[in-house]
Design a protein around this motif. Structure first.
Motif, PDB file in Angstrom:
ATOM      1  N   MET A  90       0.886  -1.341   0.044  1.00 16.34           N
ATOM      2  CA  MET A  90      -0.012   0.239  -0.017  1.00 16.34           C
ATOM      3  C   MET A  90       0.958   1.238  -0.031  1.00 16.34           C
ATOM      4  SD  MET A  90      -3.093  -0.184   2.359  1.00 16.34           S
ATOM      5  CE  MET A  90      -4.557   0.209   1.563  1.00 16.34           C
ATOM      6  N   GLU A  91       0.416   2.429  -0.384  1.00 17.00           N
ATOM      7  CA  GLU A  91       1.047   3.683  -0.506  1.00 17.00           C
ATOM      8  C   GLU A  91       1.234   4.188   0.685  1.00 17.00           C
ATOM      9  OE1 GLU A  91      -1.099   5.990  -3.259  1.00 17.00           O
ATOM     10  OE2 GLU A  91      -0.836   4.285  -4.979  1.00 17.00           O
TER      11      GLU A  91
ATOM     12  N   LEU B 143       6.422  -2.564  15.232  1.00 16.31           N
ATOM     13  CA  LEU B 143       6.804  -3.524  14.214  1.00 16.31           C
ATOM     14  C   LEU B 143       5.507  -4.216  13.482  1.00 16.31           C
ATOM     15  CD1 LEU B 143       9.408  -5.411  15.886  1.00 16.31           C
ATOM     16  CD2 LEU B 143       9.795  -3.736  14.290  1.00 16.31           C
ATOM     17  N   ASP B 144       4.119  -3.895  13.953  1.00 13.88           N
ATOM     18  CA  ASP B 144       3.165  -4.265  13.629  1.00 13.88           C
ATOM     19  C   ASP B 144       3.021  -5.921  13.658  1.00 13.88           C
ATOM     20  OD1 ASP B 144       0.429  -4.254  12.959  1.00 13.88           O
ATOM     21  OD2 ASP B 144       0.713  -3.665  10.842  1.00 13.88           O
ATOM     22  N   LYS B 145       3.404  -6.644  14.643  1.00 10.51           N
ATOM     23  CA  LYS B 145       3.533  -8.039  14.977  1.00 10.51           C
ATOM     24  C   LYS B 145       3.052  -8.033  16.356  1.00 10.51           C
ATOM     25  CE  LYS B 145       5.839  -8.751  11.389  1.00 10.51           C
ATOM     26  NZ  LYS B 145       4.978  -9.232  10.060  1.00 10.51           N
ATOM     27  N   ALA B 146       1.869  -8.893  16.400  1.00 11.13           N
ATOM     28  CA  ALA B 146       1.173  -9.068  17.693  1.00 11.13           C
ATOM     29  C   ALA B 146       0.875  -7.716  18.333  1.00 11.13           C
ATOM     30  CB  ALA B 146       2.116  -9.774  18.590  1.00 11.13           C
ATOM     31  N   LEU B 147       0.129  -6.523  17.413  1.00 11.81           N
ATOM     32  CA  LEU B 147      -0.022  -5.428  17.871  1.00 11.81           C
ATOM     33  C   LEU B 147      -1.287  -5.523  18.859  1.00 11.81           C
ATOM     34  CD1 LEU B 147      -0.280  -2.384  15.773  1.00 11.81           C
ATOM     35  CD2 LEU B 147      -2.113  -2.879  17.176  1.00 11.81           C
ATOM     36  N   TRP B 148      -2.215  -6.314  18.569  1.00 12.12           N
ATOM     37  CA  TRP B 148      -3.200  -6.630  19.520  1.00 12.12           C
ATOM     38  C   TRP B 148      -2.614  -6.932  21.036  1.00 12.12           C
ATOM     39  CZ3 TRP B 148      -8.401  -5.476  19.721  1.00 12.12           C
ATOM     40  CH2 TRP B 148      -8.852  -5.082  18.451  1.00 12.12           C
ATOM     41  N   VAL B 149      -1.640  -7.591  21.029  1.00  9.05           N
ATOM     42  CA  VAL B 149      -1.253  -8.270  22.350  1.00  9.05           C
ATOM     43  C   VAL B 149      -0.512  -6.971  23.175  1.00  9.05           C
ATOM     44  CG1 VAL B 149       0.687  -9.499  23.467  1.00  9.05           C
ATOM     45  CG2 VAL B 149      -0.746 -10.581  21.701  1.00  9.05           C
ATOM     46  N   GLY B 150       0.219  -6.005  22.245  1.00 13.66           N
ATOM     47  CA  GLY B 150       0.789  -4.662  22.913  1.00 13.66           C
ATOM     48  C   GLY B 150      -0.169  -3.927  23.360  1.00 13.66           C
TER      49      GLY B 150
ATOM     50  N   SER C 207      -7.520   2.254  18.526  1.00 17.88           N
ATOM     51  CA  SER C 207      -7.682   2.503  17.153  1.00 17.88           C
ATOM     52  C   SER C 207      -6.593   2.125  16.359  1.00 17.88           C
ATOM     53  CB  SER C 207      -7.399   4.293  16.975  1.00 17.88           C
ATOM     54  OG  SER C 207      -8.532   4.855  17.617  1.00 17.88           O
ATOM     55  N   ALA C 208      -5.346   1.803  16.806  1.00 16.17           N
ATOM     56  CA  ALA C 208      -4.349   1.373  16.059  1.00 16.17           C
ATOM     57  C   ALA C 208      -4.592  -0.108  15.693  1.00 16.17           C
ATOM     58  CB  ALA C 208      -2.959   1.505  16.729  1.00 16.17           C
ATOM     59  N   ALA C 209      -5.000  -0.815  16.690  1.00 16.71           N
ATOM     60  CA  ALA C 209      -5.227  -2.061  16.723  1.00 16.71           C
ATOM     61  C   ALA C 209      -6.319  -2.335  15.519  1.00 16.71           C
ATOM     62  CB  ALA C 209      -5.502  -2.659  18.195  1.00 16.71           C
ATOM     63  N   ILE C 210      -7.354  -1.343  15.681  1.00 18.76           N
ATOM     64  CA  ILE C 210      -8.563  -1.611  14.729  1.00 18.76           C
ATOM     65  C   ILE C 210      -8.044  -1.478  13.283  1.00 18.76           C
ATOM     66  CG2 ILE C 210     -10.566  -0.696  13.548  1.00 18.76           C
ATOM     67  CD1 ILE C 210     -11.338  -0.189  16.794  1.00 18.76           C
ATOM     68  N   ALA C 211      -6.946  -0.608  13.029  1.00 19.51           N
ATOM     69  CA  ALA C 211      -6.265   0.078  11.923  1.00 19.51           C
ATOM     70  C   ALA C 211      -5.384  -1.367  11.321  1.00 19.51           C
ATOM     71  CB  ALA C 211      -5.603   1.192  11.841  1.00 19.51           C
ATOM     72  N   SER C 212      -4.916  -1.803  12.317  1.00 20.05           N
ATOM     73  CA  SER C 212      -3.894  -2.786  11.871  1.00 20.05           C
ATOM     74  C   SER C 212      -4.553  -4.052  11.140  1.00 20.05           C
ATOM     75  CB  SER C 212      -3.045  -3.457  13.018  1.00 20.05           C
ATOM     76  OG  SER C 212      -2.322  -4.587  12.627  1.00 20.05           O
TER      77      SER C 212
ATOM     78  N   SER D 141      -7.725  -3.809  10.163  1.00 22.10           N
ATOM     79  CA  SER D 141      -8.305  -3.578   8.744  1.00 22.10           C
ATOM     80  C   SER D 141      -7.503  -3.724   7.689  1.00 22.10           C
ATOM     81  CB  SER D 141      -8.960  -2.165   8.806  1.00 22.10           C
ATOM     82  OG  SER D 141      -9.817  -2.148   9.830  1.00 22.10           O
ATOM     83  N   ARG D 142      -6.247  -3.169   7.818  1.00 19.39           N
ATOM     84  CA  ARG D 142      -4.965  -3.109   6.758  1.00 19.39           C
ATOM     85  C   ARG D 142      -4.944  -4.739   6.403  1.00 19.39           C
ATOM     86  NH1 ARG D 142      -1.937   0.806   5.584  1.00 19.39           N
ATOM     87  NH2 ARG D 142      -0.040  -0.462   5.665  1.00 19.39           N
ATOM     88  N   ARG D 143      -4.758  -5.556   7.244  1.00 22.52           N
ATOM     89  CA  ARG D 143      -4.225  -6.896   6.942  1.00 22.52           C
ATOM     90  C   ARG D 143      -5.601  -7.531   5.911  1.00 22.52           C
ATOM     91  NH1 ARG D 143      -0.044  -8.040   9.759  1.00 22.52           N
ATOM     92  NH2 ARG D 143       0.256  -7.276  11.786  1.00 22.52           N
ATOM     93  N   LYS D 144      -6.771  -7.089   6.372  1.00 27.49           N
ATOM     94  CA  LYS D 144      -7.726  -7.744   5.499  1.00 27.49           C
ATOM     95  C   LYS D 144      -7.856  -7.051   4.222  1.00 27.49           C
ATOM     96  CE  LYS D 144     -11.351  -8.313   9.106  1.00 27.49           C
ATOM     97  NZ  LYS D 144     -12.850  -8.080   9.531  1.00 27.49           N
TER      98      LYS D 144
END
Length: 128
Positions: free
Chosen positions: A1-2, A64-71, A116-121, A123-126
């Motif tokens: 993505m851009e 790192l957007d890895k396990a963002l939900w855990v963080g 918000s960041a977790a939701i965005a992450s 959504s981006r993966r989808k």
């Protein structure tokens, strides 16, 4: 993505407050222990280490957007517990209660940013 660059910047900016706090607790270990003692947490050295590691590791998960939900969950619980343990504005005399209430409101706002960041992450993966 851009928008990948902006997404990295946004996550880093969100994590900066936690990353810097965790690093400060490790760099100024005595100061971190003093914070723990002031909050009534004993043993102060253990709470300082656990807090610093939680802040640093959770920040890295977000950056790192890895396990963002855990963080996000770990930091949100940490922030809400901090309100109950440290920033008990409902139980303080003035003017301390006003300052503690401002910290509590800031913590609640950060929880909103983390969510918000977790939701965005997600959504981006989808989209990918």
């Amino acid at each position: 993505m851009e928008l990948n660059g902006i997404w990295i910047i946004a996550r880093t900016l969100l994590a900066t407050v936690f990353l810097s706090s965790g690093a400060a607790k490790m760099i100024d270990f005595q100061g971190g222990m003093s914070e723990m003692r002031a909050a009534g947490l004993h043993p102060d050295w253990l709470f300082n280490i656990v807090t610093a590691l939680l802040l640093l590791i959770s920040s890295l998960f977000i950056i790192l957007d890895k396990a963002l939900w855990v963080g996000m969950v770990a930091l949100s619980i940490f922030l809400l517990l901090t309100i109950v343990v440290v920033h008990r504005f409902w139980n303080m005399p003035q003017p301390d209660s006003t300052q503690a209430m401002f910290w509590a409101v800031e913590h609640v706002s950060l929880v909103g940013g983390l969510l918000s960041a977790a939701i965005a992450s997600r959504s981006r993966r989808k989209l990918i």
